[in-house]
Design an enzyme around this catalytic site. Structure first.
Site, PDB file in Angstrom:
ATOM      1  N   LYS A  11       0.327  -5.450   8.149  1.00  0.00           N
ATOM      2  CA  LYS A  11      -0.261  -4.417   7.303  1.00  0.00           C
ATOM      3  C   LYS A  11       0.515  -4.297   5.998  1.00  0.00           C
ATOM      4  O   LYS A  11       1.740  -4.383   5.979  1.00  0.00           O
ATOM      5  CB  LYS A  11      -0.238  -3.079   8.044  1.00  0.00           C
ATOM      6  CG  LYS A  11      -0.652  -1.870   7.237  1.00  0.00           C
ATOM      7  CD  LYS A  11       0.404  -0.874   6.820  1.00  0.00           C
ATOM      8  CE  LYS A  11       1.803  -1.034   7.237  1.00  0.00           C
ATOM      9  NZ  LYS A  11       2.757  -0.159   6.488  1.00  0.00           N
ATOM     10  N   PRO A 103       7.910 -10.685   9.656  1.00  0.00           N
ATOM     11  CA  PRO A 103       9.310 -10.268   9.522  1.00  0.00           C
ATOM     12  C   PRO A 103       9.543  -8.869  10.086  1.00  0.00           C
ATOM     13  O   PRO A 103       8.706  -7.974   9.920  1.00  0.00           O
ATOM     14  CB  PRO A 103       9.549 -10.292   8.005  1.00  0.00           C
ATOM     15  CG  PRO A 103       8.494 -11.199   7.461  1.00  0.00           C
ATOM     16  CD  PRO A 103       7.310 -11.046   8.355  1.00  0.00           C
ATOM     17  N   LEU A 108       5.922  -3.920   7.347  1.00  0.00           N
ATOM     18  CA  LEU A 108       4.677  -4.656   7.564  1.00  0.00           C
ATOM     19  C   LEU A 108       3.998  -4.290   8.887  1.00  0.00           C
ATOM     20  O   LEU A 108       3.027  -4.928   9.281  1.00  0.00           O
ATOM     21  CB  LEU A 108       4.957  -6.158   7.530  1.00  0.00           C
ATOM     22  CG  LEU A 108       5.505  -6.687   6.205  1.00  0.00           C
ATOM     23  CD1 LEU A 108       6.151  -8.057   6.400  1.00  0.00           C
ATOM     24  CD2 LEU A 108       4.405  -6.771   5.155  1.00  0.00           C
ATOM     25  N   GLY A 111       5.818  -4.177  14.704  1.00  0.00           N
ATOM     26  CA  GLY A 111       5.816  -3.605  16.048  1.00  0.00           C
ATOM     27  C   GLY A 111       4.531  -2.870  16.358  1.00  0.00           C
ATOM     28  O   GLY A 111       3.996  -2.955  17.476  1.00  0.00           O
ATOM     29  N   SER A 112       4.007  -2.162  15.365  1.00  0.00           N
ATOM     30  CA  SER A 112       2.778  -1.393  15.570  1.00  0.00           C
ATOM     31  C   SER A 112       1.580  -2.293  15.831  1.00  0.00           C
ATOM     32  O   SER A 112       0.738  -2.015  16.694  1.00  0.00           O
ATOM     33  CB  SER A 112       2.500  -0.513  14.344  1.00  0.00           C
ATOM     34  OG  SER A 112       3.502   0.467  14.186  1.00  0.00           O
ATOM     35  N   ASP A 145       1.160   3.999  12.428  1.00  0.00           N
ATOM     36  CA  ASP A 145       0.491   2.786  11.963  1.00  0.00           C
ATOM     37  C   ASP A 145      -0.377   2.125  13.023  1.00  0.00           C
ATOM     38  O   ASP A 145      -1.202   1.266  12.703  1.00  0.00           O
ATOM     39  CB  ASP A 145       1.522   1.762  11.483  1.00  0.00           C
ATOM     40  CG  ASP A 145       2.144   2.119  10.144  1.00  0.00           C
ATOM     41  OD1 ASP A 145       1.535   2.913   9.400  1.00  0.00           O
ATOM     42  OD2 ASP A 145       3.240   1.606   9.845  1.00  0.00           O
TER      43      ASP A 145
END
Length: 295
Positions: A11, A103, A108, A111-112, A145
């Site tokens: 994201k 990364p 970004l 994890g979500s 997120d």
């Protein structure tokens, strides 16, 4: 044995304003989020025979594979929601694997988005027992997120997020653009980043509306002009590599911007040759670039 592998898309934030801090310590935000082609792969397997209730592995050795991982917690959350939806539902053992490409700690949503992919995979393996609203509610309980990442995986790659970011409204998709992500490795833990934001004036509300208008009218020039991230003023003075990435990308991109709360920086390009040139300069500066596109 049944297995599903799903992409877990990274994201970026086209707009990210921080409008205040609530008594419970959470911050209110206004954000327009966009999924990009850079992704992890999440595999969920229902093994035959006896197995551990939840097992998790990851290709990146520094990523924890226990209850602290959002993917593990996503499995627990899914089973809780499924039992509430249907009292006859029975939990089953799952083996999950994350093939990591996004990364870590770069803003970004790595994890979500892995957690979102796990939720969707588990739901499909269970015959789609949860409807979309219940899936999004479960996602919101895992993190701000995660609901967007669920939407992106279900075919809505652009969305407005309000409140903590978890109140989602799908938006018209951005026209395809090349994206360069500059991962500088400095890392910006989210609590630390917000502590720096608290020292600055908060954004006024409704700042996202011109960005939504630009998406609605497919006005790319206006979209570039409206891109904004409140964290830049807080993060760049303390993360020199992130600022250096921004400076390099700005020389080539139509627009460069910090990603989320950092420390990765993204550039959006209408010209592929300029994106290639930016990647070359980043590599010369010993910074790893990731080349992709908006979805």
């Amino acid at each position: 044995m049944k297995t599903i592998t799903l992409p877990a898309y990274a994201k970026i934030n086209l707009y990210l304003g921080v409008t205040g801090k609530l008594p419970n310590g959470y911050h209110t935000v206004e954000t327009v989020m966009q999924a990009i082609s850079l992704h992890d792969d999440v595999t969920v397997t229902c093994p035959d025979g006896d197995a551990d209730p939840i097992a998790l592995t990851c290709s990146a050795p520094h990523v924890p594979c226990d209850e602290s991982n959002l993917v593990w917690r996503a499995a627990q959350r899914f089973f809780d929601a499924a039992e509430q939806k249907n009292p006859d539902f029975r939990r089953f053992p799952v083996q999950m694997h994350i093939e990591k490409h996004i990364p870590v700690a770069g803003g970004l949503a790595g994890g979500s988005t892995d957690a979102a992919a796990a939720l969707i995979a588990l739901n499909r393996l269970s015959g789609d027992i949860l409807d979309r609203d219940t899936l999004l509610t479960s996602a919101a309980a895992l993190g701000a997120d995660v609901p967007f990442c669920v939407l992106a995986n279900l075919g809505h790659p652009t969305a407005l997020g309000l409140h903590y970011g978890e109140q989602m409204t799908a938006l018209p998709s951005l026209q395809p653009l090349t994206v360069v992500v500059a991962a500088n490795g400095e890392g910006c833990p989210t609590p630390w980043a917000y502590s720096r934001i608290d020292a600055l004036p908060y954004d006024a509300g409704d700042g996202y509306r011109p960005m939504v208008d630009a998406l609605t009218t497919a006005d790319t020039a206006a979209l570039f002009a409206q891109m904004y991230n409140a964290f830049e003023a807080a993060i760049y003075p303390e993360r020199p590599l992130a600022k250096a990435c921004h400076n390099i990308l700005s020389r080539y991109a139509d627009r460069a911007l910090l990603s989320g709360s950092g420390s990765a920086v993204i550039g959006l390009f209408t010209d592929q040759s300029q994106a290639d040139a930016a990647c070359a300069e980043l590599r010369n500066a010993d910074i790893v670039p990731y080349l992709g596109r908006t979805l």
